[in-house]
Motif scaffolding. Structure first.
Motif, PDB file in Angstrom:
ATOM      1  N   ALA A   1      16.437   5.365 -12.164  1.00 14.57           N
ATOM      2  CA  ALA A   1      16.253   4.361 -13.340  1.00 14.57           C
ATOM      3  C   ALA A   1      15.229   4.597 -14.324  1.00 14.57           C
ATOM      4  N   LEU A   2      14.306   5.322 -13.973  1.00 19.24           N
ATOM      5  CA  LEU A   2      13.448   5.692 -14.908  1.00 19.24           C
ATOM      6  C   LEU A   2      13.523   7.142 -15.507  1.00 19.24           C
ATOM      7  N   GLY A   3      14.615   7.831 -15.101  1.00 18.08           N
ATOM      8  CA  GLY A   3      14.770   9.316 -15.101  1.00 18.08           C
ATOM      9  C   GLY A   3      13.461  10.318 -14.984  1.00 18.08           C
ATOM     10  N   MET A   4      13.017  10.019 -13.815  1.00 20.34           N
ATOM     11  CA  MET A   4      11.886  10.733 -13.409  1.00 20.34           C
ATOM     12  C   MET A   4      12.327  12.020 -12.676  1.00 20.34           C
ATOM     13  N   ARG A   5      11.359  12.935 -12.852  1.00 21.98           N
ATOM     14  CA  ARG A   5      11.455  14.325 -12.046  1.00 21.98           C
ATOM     15  C   ARG A   5      11.655  14.058 -10.443  1.00 21.98           C
ATOM     16  N   GLY A   6      12.626  14.704  -9.823  1.00 23.17           N
ATOM     17  CA  GLY A   6      12.457  14.699  -8.373  1.00 23.17           C
ATOM     18  C   GLY A   6      11.222  14.594  -7.747  1.00 23.17           C
ATOM     19  N   ASP A   7      10.242  15.748  -8.201  1.00 22.95           N
ATOM     20  CA  ASP A   7       9.169  15.745  -7.472  1.00 22.95           C
ATOM     21  C   ASP A   7       7.841  14.608  -7.607  1.00 22.95           C
ATOM     22  N   LEU A   8       8.413  14.014  -8.697  1.00 18.61           N
ATOM     23  CA  LEU A   8       7.392  12.760  -8.849  1.00 18.61           C
ATOM     24  C   LEU A   8       7.884  11.278  -7.772  1.00 18.61           C
TER      25      LEU A   8
END
Length: 101
Positions: free
Chosen positions: A58-65
């Protein structure tokens, strides 16, 4: 305060001037993605791995985050806003511990 219970609604009450909406979601579901993406600030506690993946998309976050969210301590929250994330440990005062456990 807009407590959505276990699912996200189709809409929400309109806001007047100088009003702020606080929306509480007990669980993240695919129905909540538009609400998450439109929020100015999100404060989350530890999430399950599927919920973290949903929030990350939903937020377009990096996978590690997103993968860090299931590993947060019980006393931690993560605040997302303005393109950044901040982690905070909540430390209750002695009187808060006495009142709320």
């Amino acid at each position: 305060m807009h407590d959505l219970g276990p699912t996200a609604p189709a809409g929400h009450p309109p806001l007047g001037p100088w009003q702020t909406r606080l929306t509480v979601l007990r669980h993240l579901t695919p129905a909540a993605v538009p609400l998450l993406a439109a929020a100015d600030v999100l404060i989350v506690q530890r999430l399950s791995a599927p919920e973290a993946t949903l929030l990350g998309s939903a937020l377009g976050m990096r996978g590690d985050l997103a993968s860090r969210l299931p590993a947060m301590d019980d006393e931690m929250v993560a605040a997302f806003g303005a393109g950044s994330v901040r982690y905070t440990w909540l430390t209750p005062t002695p009187i808060e511990r006495q009142l709320f456990g």
